[in-house]
Scaffold this motif. Structure first.
Motif, short mmCIF file in Angstrom:
data_model
loop_
_atom_site.label_atom_id
_atom_site.label_comp_id
_atom_site.label_asym_id
_atom_site.label_seq_id
_atom_site.Cartn_x
_atom_site.Cartn_y
_atom_site.Cartn_z
N PHE A 184 -2.04 18.30 -32.32
CA PHE A 184 -3.18 18.86 -33.05
C PHE A 184 -3.91 19.87 -32.17
O PHE A 184 -4.37 20.91 -32.64
N TYR A 185 -4.03 19.52 -30.89
CA TYR A 185 -4.68 20.45 -29.97
C TYR A 185 -3.89 21.75 -29.87
O TYR A 185 -4.46 22.84 -29.82
N LEU A 186 -2.55 21.65 -29.86
CA LEU A 186 -1.73 22.86 -29.74
C LEU A 186 -1.89 23.76 -30.96
O LEU A 186 -1.81 25.00 -30.84
N ASP A 187 -2.12 23.18 -32.14
CA ASP A 187 -2.37 24.01 -33.31
C ASP A 187 -3.68 24.78 -33.14
O ASP A 187 -3.77 25.97 -33.46
N VAL A 234 3.44 28.74 -27.52
CA VAL A 234 3.17 27.48 -28.23
C VAL A 234 4.39 26.57 -28.20
O VAL A 234 4.29 25.36 -27.99
N ARG A 235 5.59 27.17 -28.39
CA ARG A 235 6.80 26.34 -28.35
C ARG A 235 7.02 25.74 -26.96
O ARG A 235 7.46 24.58 -26.83
N ALA A 236 6.73 26.51 -25.93
CA ALA A 236 6.89 25.98 -24.57
C ALA A 236 5.94 24.79 -24.32
O ALA A 236 6.34 23.77 -23.75
N GLU A 237 4.68 24.93 -24.79
CA GLU A 237 3.73 23.84 -24.62
C GLU A 237 4.14 22.63 -25.45
O GLU A 237 4.01 21.47 -25.01
N ARG A 238 4.62 22.89 -26.67
CA ARG A 238 5.08 21.77 -27.50
C ARG A 238 6.28 21.07 -26.86
O ARG A 238 6.38 19.84 -26.91
N PHE A 239 7.15 21.84 -26.26
CA PHE A 239 8.32 21.24 -25.62
C PHE A 239 7.89 20.35 -24.45
O PHE A 239 8.39 19.23 -24.28
N ARG A 240 6.96 20.88 -23.64
CA ARG A 240 6.48 20.08 -22.50
C ARG A 240 5.82 18.79 -23.00
O ARG A 240 6.03 17.71 -22.43
N LEU A 241 5.00 18.93 -24.05
CA LEU A 241 4.34 17.75 -24.59
C LEU A 241 5.37 16.78 -25.16
O LEU A 241 5.25 15.56 -25.00
N ALA A 242 6.40 17.32 -25.83
CA ALA A 242 7.44 16.45 -26.40
C ALA A 242 8.19 15.71 -25.30
O ALA A 242 8.53 14.53 -25.46
N VAL A 243 8.46 16.39 -24.19
CA VAL A 243 9.15 15.74 -23.08
C VAL A 243 8.29 14.61 -22.52
O VAL A 243 8.77 13.49 -22.28
#
Length: 529
Positions: free
Chosen positions: A42-45, A212-221
């Motif tokens: 939600f924060y990333l959005d 955004v995708r890079a941050e989402r990927f890091r968060l997903a990891v």
């Protein structure tokens, strides 16, 4: 009166999770923590929205600087300024006059600074990335931005932001998704060169999507790692908590079913936590229950054995009544039957008392009892009932000072215990002998000692005399006069009051036995209240 106490908060019933197993609850709690971490999406959005807003503000500032530069430049420098601007900003500029006709386009004078890519021509990894973007946007409830399509007829009416700028005379901006789902940003500005015009700046901000995708990927990891660790920790907790509880539950079921004579309840000696305490408590409880069951079985067997003799004697007397010829023989048989019935009555009464004492003491509210006054009253009643014509042992009582030998207990039961001990001493003392009774307080205990003039108790028998139906009576005593439960009942009562009873030799060295009852002394405040 016993005051009601509020229920312990630890005993509050479970409501929503009552039917969940411990393993499920542990997993649920840990996964809930992971779910809270997943809120980072939600924060990333919000982060993407801020990036877009910031980029649009920069575009508007850039258009303002371009407007100033075009006003100051000569007409022949306009095309060069626009080209340098679009190359530096990687954007596209279009100009529309007041009628809505496009009068200029940066792509018409120079190579395009960006290209809208066709998703159908991209590798499948890009399709997966776009699908994940749509899924995350749906989960976080991101705004549904429109898809961008290049207008078939490029006029001002095809661009809502341009129409808005023409009407308001100010600035307008839009966010759309390019075909490959990257942000396509647009900003407008009204300029007044030779005639009023509207500048439209468009920009394919692929860097925002990459960020955004890079941050989402890091968060997903991080989320995946935390999820794996949480699941492993949950399984570890389930192994260390649920498995021993299941072992205890299975052992308890076996104890309840009674299919195994000796059920081993795991004590978990290596555990020093609450589960280890529970395991040892359940094991001790099971052992105590087994001992109580064994005692009940032995008691039932002893009762059966003790009742058989007088019943058999009564039956023989009744059967003999039909065969005797004289009244003297008939009277003798009736006397035997009467004595056996009395013996049965004593046995049934003592057996009933012995079986109920534990349960009754657990429900009795103790009160202060002055042992000196109680024994004095008992001896007075005994003297009033005594037959003056029958020789019997004398009783001497060393009465303590009033209020010094006070205990908390049930007066009726304590009187029964002491009376049984006195009866035992009298039965072993010869006629004309002396039974000495003393009650004293020593520290936090009250000692009640009963000494007799009998033959004494062999050391090997000093514990056995407190067993039920133990029989070692004087030779001159009539058979069946005592049930063999007196001292067993006395021990049960004394131990129910937190005390002890033991047999030994007399302290003065004279022949005879000495029985010592030790009870916790009452606090002075409670005794006086």
């Amino acid at each position: 009166m016993v005051e009601a106490t509020p229920p312990d908060q630890e005993d509050a019933p479970l409501v929503w999770s009552a039917r969940w197993s411990l393993t499920t609850r542990i997993l649920a709690v840990n996964i809930l923590a992971v779910a809270l971490l997943a809120g980072g999406f939600f924060y990333l959005d919000t982060y993407r929205t801020r990036l877009v807003d910031t980029r649009i503000e920069v575009m508007e500032d850039q258009l303002a600087m371009l407007d100033s530069a075009l006003e100051a430049a000569r007409p022949d420098q306009r095309e060069r300024l626009i080209g340098e601007f679009t190359r530096a900003t990687e954007s596209r500029l279009r100009f529309y006059d007041a009628s809505g006709r496009k009068i200029d386009d940066s792509f018409a004078h120079a190579p395009p600074t960006y290209t809208l890519r066709d998703p159908d021509l991209q590798p499948w990894k890009r399709d997966v990335a776009r699908a994940m973007d749509r899924g995350i946007d749906w989960v976080v409830g991101a705004p549904n931005y429109p898809e961008f399509e290049e207008p078939a007829v490029d006029r001002a009416a095809a661009w809502p932001e341009v129409v808005e700028a023409m009407k308001s005379g100010g600035e307008a901006a839009r966010f759309r998704f390019a075909p490959e789902r990257t942000p396509l940003l647009s900003a407008t500005r009204v300029v007044d060169l030779e005639a009023p015009e509207v500048m439209l700046m468009t920009l394919n901000a692929r860097d925002i999507t990459r960020t955004v995708r890079a941050e989402r990927f890091r968060l997903a990891v991080v989320l995946a790692m935390v999820l794996v660790v949480s699941v492993l920790l949950s399984l570890f907790l389930a192994r260390t908590i649920v498995r021993p509880l299941r072992k205890l539950a299975r052992a308890a079921v076996r104890v309840r079913l009674g299919r195994a004579r000796e059920v081993v309840v795991p004590r978990l000696p290596s555990r020093r936590d609450e589960i280890g305490t529970l395991a040892r408590a359940v094991s001790d409880m099971t052992q105590a229950l087994r001992e109580r069951i064994d005692a009940g079985e032995h008691f039932a067997a002893d009762v059966t054995h003790e009742l058989k003799n007088p019943i058999a004697s009564v039956r023989s007397a009744i059967e003999g009544l039909g065969r005797v010829k004289t009244d003297e023989q008939r009277a003798q048989l009736l006397a035997i039957a009467d004595e056996d019935v009395r013996r049965l009555d004593r046995l049934v009464t003592d057996i009933s008392d012995a079986s109920r004492i534990d349960a009754q003491l657990s429900r009795t509210l103790f009160e202060p009892i002055d042992i000196g006054l109680m024994i004095e009253s008992m001896l007075a009643s005994r003297a009033a009932r005594a037959n003056a014509g029958t020789p019997h042992p004398r009783i001497a009582f060393a009465r303590p000072r009033k209020g010094t030998a006070t205990v908390m207990g049930d007066g009726h039961r304590l009187e029964r215990a002491i009376d049984n001990v006195i009866d035992n001493a009298l039965s072993f003392s010869p006629a004309g002998g002396l039974v000495c009774i003393a009650a004293t307080r020593l520290g936090d205990e009250v000692h009640i000692r009963v000494d007799d003039d009998g033959p004494g108790i062999p050391e090997a028998q000093r514990e056995a005399i407190f067993r039920r139906f133990h029989s070692a009576r004087p030779d001159e005593e009539a058979f069946g006069r005592h049930s063999g439960l007196g001292l067993a009942i006395a021990r049960t009562i004394v131990e129910g009051h937190g005390g002890t009873i033991a047999a030994g030799d007399r302290e003065d060295g004279k022949p005879g036995a000495s029985l010592l009852i030790t009870l916790p002394a009452a606090d002075e405040g409670r005794a006086g209240g």
